[in-house]
Motif scaffolding. Structure first.
Motif, mmCIF file in Angstrom:
data_model
loop_
_atom_site.group_PDB
_atom_site.id
_atom_site.type_symbol
_atom_site.label_atom_id
_atom_site.label_comp_id
_atom_site.label_asym_id
_atom_site.label_seq_id
_atom_site.Cartn_x
_atom_site.Cartn_y
_atom_site.Cartn_z
ATOM 1 N N ARG A 9 -13.155 -4.700 1.510
ATOM 2 C CA ARG A 9 -13.913 -4.177 0.428
ATOM 3 C C ARG A 9 -12.911 -2.750 0.053
ATOM 4 O O ARG A 9 -12.679 -2.536 -1.098
ATOM 5 C CB ARG A 9 -15.076 -3.571 0.648
ATOM 6 N N ALA A 10 -12.417 -1.965 1.042
ATOM 7 C CA ALA A 10 -11.756 -0.952 0.823
ATOM 8 C C ALA A 10 -10.386 -1.116 0.250
ATOM 9 O O ALA A 10 -9.794 -0.551 -0.584
ATOM 10 C CB ALA A 10 -11.409 -0.154 2.096
ATOM 11 N N ILE A 11 -10.000 -2.523 0.639
ATOM 12 C CA ILE A 11 -8.470 -2.838 0.166
ATOM 13 C C ILE A 11 -8.726 -3.434 -1.234
ATOM 14 O O ILE A 11 -7.836 -2.826 -2.109
ATOM 15 C CB ILE A 11 -8.054 -4.159 0.955
ATOM 16 N N LEU A 12 -9.724 -4.066 -1.489
ATOM 17 C CA LEU A 12 -10.068 -4.299 -2.940
ATOM 18 C C LEU A 12 -10.167 -3.237 -3.954
ATOM 19 O O LEU A 12 -9.865 -3.357 -4.879
ATOM 20 C CB LEU A 12 -11.448 -5.470 -2.991
ATOM 21 N N ALA A 13 -11.111 -2.190 -3.581
ATOM 22 C CA ALA A 13 -11.464 -1.285 -4.349
ATOM 23 C C ALA A 13 -9.855 -0.216 -4.502
ATOM 24 O O ALA A 13 -9.634 0.113 -5.736
ATOM 25 C CB ALA A 13 -12.194 -0.589 -3.545
ATOM 26 N N THR A 14 -9.071 -0.382 -3.575
ATOM 27 C CA THR A 14 -8.048 0.493 -3.744
ATOM 28 C C THR A 14 -6.693 -0.224 -4.549
ATOM 29 O O THR A 14 -6.208 0.502 -5.400
ATOM 30 C CB THR A 14 -7.297 0.576 -2.434
ATOM 31 N N VAL A 15 -6.763 -1.535 -4.242
ATOM 32 C CA VAL A 15 -5.644 -2.474 -5.345
ATOM 33 C C VAL A 15 -6.155 -2.228 -6.811
ATOM 34 O O VAL A 15 -5.454 -2.526 -7.514
ATOM 35 C CB VAL A 15 -5.157 -3.404 -4.798
ATOM 36 N N GLN A 16 -7.526 -2.411 -6.807
ATOM 37 C CA GLN A 16 -7.985 -2.488 -8.253
ATOM 38 C C GLN A 16 -7.643 -1.051 -8.849
ATOM 39 O O GLN A 16 -7.406 -1.140 -10.273
ATOM 40 C CB GLN A 16 -9.732 -2.737 -8.193
ATOM 41 N N GLN A 17 -7.792 -0.219 -8.241
ATOM 42 C CA GLN A 17 -7.557 1.216 -8.852
ATOM 43 C C GLN A 17 -6.033 1.357 -9.006
ATOM 44 O O GLN A 17 -5.620 1.988 -9.929
ATOM 45 C CB GLN A 17 -8.122 2.293 -7.879
ATOM 46 N N ASP A 18 -5.136 1.005 -8.086
ATOM 47 C CA ASP A 18 -3.902 1.207 -8.014
ATOM 48 C C ASP A 18 -2.969 -0.062 -7.703
ATOM 49 O O ASP A 18 -2.832 -0.336 -6.473
ATOM 50 C CB ASP A 18 -3.335 2.321 -7.470
ATOM 51 N N GLY A 19 -2.686 -1.065 -8.577
ATOM 52 C CA GLY A 19 -2.073 -2.321 -8.032
ATOM 53 C C GLY A 19 -0.834 -2.327 -7.788
ATOM 54 O O GLY A 19 -0.079 -3.153 -7.212
ATOM 55 N N ARG A 20 -0.086 -0.890 -7.836
ATOM 56 C CA ARG A 20 1.393 -0.940 -7.525
ATOM 57 C C ARG A 20 1.482 -0.047 -6.124
ATOM 58 O O ARG A 20 2.461 0.064 -5.735
ATOM 59 C CB ARG A 20 2.016 -0.225 -8.732
ATOM 60 N N ILE A 21 0.333 0.033 -5.449
ATOM 61 C CA ILE A 21 0.329 0.825 -4.246
ATOM 62 C C ILE A 21 1.234 0.110 -2.939
ATOM 63 O O ILE A 21 1.042 -1.079 -3.133
ATOM 64 C CB ILE A 21 -1.046 1.027 -3.761
ATOM 65 N N SER A 22 1.704 0.782 -2.436
ATOM 66 C CA SER A 22 2.694 0.177 -1.337
ATOM 67 C C SER A 22 1.975 -0.100 -0.340
ATOM 68 O O SER A 22 0.789 0.467 0.130
ATOM 69 C CB SER A 22 3.813 1.231 -1.072
ATOM 70 N N ASN A 23 2.436 -1.094 0.369
ATOM 71 C CA ASN A 23 1.563 -1.414 1.605
ATOM 72 C C ASN A 23 1.372 -0.399 2.757
ATOM 73 O O ASN A 23 0.132 -0.318 3.271
ATOM 74 C CB ASN A 23 2.100 -2.865 2.192
ATOM 75 N N ALA A 24 2.431 0.133 2.773
ATOM 76 C CA ALA A 24 2.179 1.529 3.987
ATOM 77 C C ALA A 24 1.042 2.425 3.424
ATOM 78 O O ALA A 24 0.425 2.931 4.025
ATOM 79 C CB ALA A 24 3.702 2.110 3.899
ATOM 80 N N ARG A 25 0.910 2.909 1.945
ATOM 81 C CA ARG A 25 0.050 3.604 1.500
ATOM 82 C C ARG A 25 -1.374 3.017 1.790
ATOM 83 O O ARG A 25 -2.364 3.769 2.049
ATOM 84 C CB ARG A 25 0.484 4.010 0.220
ATOM 85 N N LEU A 26 -1.273 1.772 1.319
ATOM 86 C CA LEU A 26 -2.424 0.855 1.443
ATOM 87 C C LEU A 26 -3.216 0.845 2.686
ATOM 88 O O LEU A 26 -4.359 1.297 2.906
ATOM 89 C CB LEU A 26 -2.551 -0.484 0.579
ATOM 90 N N ALA A 27 -2.452 0.614 3.560
ATOM 91 C CA ALA A 27 -2.809 0.752 4.948
ATOM 92 C C ALA A 27 -3.322 1.968 5.459
ATOM 93 O O ALA A 27 -4.154 2.075 6.218
ATOM 94 C CB ALA A 27 -1.601 0.195 5.911
ATOM 95 N N GLU A 28 -2.706 2.905 5.084
ATOM 96 C CA GLU A 28 -3.052 4.542 5.370
ATOM 97 C C GLU A 28 -4.378 4.861 4.969
ATOM 98 O O GLU A 28 -5.298 5.242 5.676
ATOM 99 C CB GLU A 28 -1.927 5.339 4.821
ATOM 100 N N ARG A 29 -4.609 4.243 3.544
ATOM 101 C CA ARG A 29 -5.863 4.765 3.184
ATOM 102 C C ARG A 29 -7.087 3.944 3.285
ATOM 103 O O ARG A 29 -8.201 4.374 3.445
ATOM 104 C CB ARG A 29 -5.812 4.231 1.475
ATOM 105 N N VAL A 30 -6.946 2.544 4.139
ATOM 106 C CA VAL A 30 -7.777 1.801 4.753
ATOM 107 C C VAL A 30 -8.042 1.864 6.230
ATOM 108 O O VAL A 30 -8.823 1.189 6.752
ATOM 109 C CB VAL A 30 -7.966 0.374 4.348
ATOM 110 N N ALA A 31 -7.156 2.749 6.672
ATOM 111 C CA ALA A 31 -7.129 3.012 8.274
ATOM 112 C C ALA A 31 -6.671 1.834 8.952
ATOM 113 O O ALA A 31 -7.424 1.354 9.934
ATOM 114 C CB ALA A 31 -8.231 3.733 8.497
#
Length: 154
Positions: A9-31
């Motif tokens: 759910r955190a991954i979905l919420a994050t990519v919905q807000q920012d579809g261009r987020i890098s995998n590294a930043r996404l991984a950091e945001r969702v721990a």
């Protein structure tokens, strides 16, 4: 939806807000570390939770100052006529959404135009000429209070 855990759910919420987020930043945001995060993202895409990625364009910056919500009514409810109507609207870019609805109208369209004159011409020359249309009712947006923020993750 029940198959999704808190990280999904955190991954979905994050990519919905920012579809261009890098995998590294996404991984950091969702721990998560990067590899498990990338695997989860690919699974969410493959399972159909993510239908695609696109940019949110500014209609105002593009000179599309009018947004109209239009109720379309048919006089005759014929399946072939409805299917023809639905096929034809797919090819009209300024109709940005179309919903077959219940109630006093058959369809609800969202339409953008440069200005009121442009919208009036479009209504006269295009909307009224679509197959099956017996009447239309336009409601013009005066101000967007809450833009489309995506799908809520309930």
């Amino acid at each position: 939806m029940n198959d999704l855990d808190a990280i999904d759910r955190a991954i979905l919420a994050t990519v919905q807000q920012d579809g261009r987020i890098s995998n590294a930043r996404l991984a950091e945001r969702v721990a998560l570390s990067e590899t498990p995060c990338a695997r989860r993202l690919k699974r969410l895409e493959a399972d159909g939770y993510i239908g695609g990625y696109r940019a949110a364009l500014s209609r105002r910056a593009l000179g599309l100052g009018v947004m109209a919500f239009v109720h379309v009514r048919f006089a005759v409810h014929d399946r072939a006529l409805s299917e023809r109507f639905e096929r034809e609207i797919q090819a009209i870019p300024r109709i940005v959404s179309c919903h077959n609805i219940s109630g006093s109208a058959d369809y609800l369209l969202t339409i953008v135009a440069r200005d009121l004159d442009d919208y009036g011409t479009f209504t006269r020359d295009v909307l009224r000429a679509l197959p099956g249309v017996s009447s239309i009712e336009s409601m013009l947006s005066l101000r967007e209070v809450k833009p489309d923020a995506g799908v809520p993750l309930l």
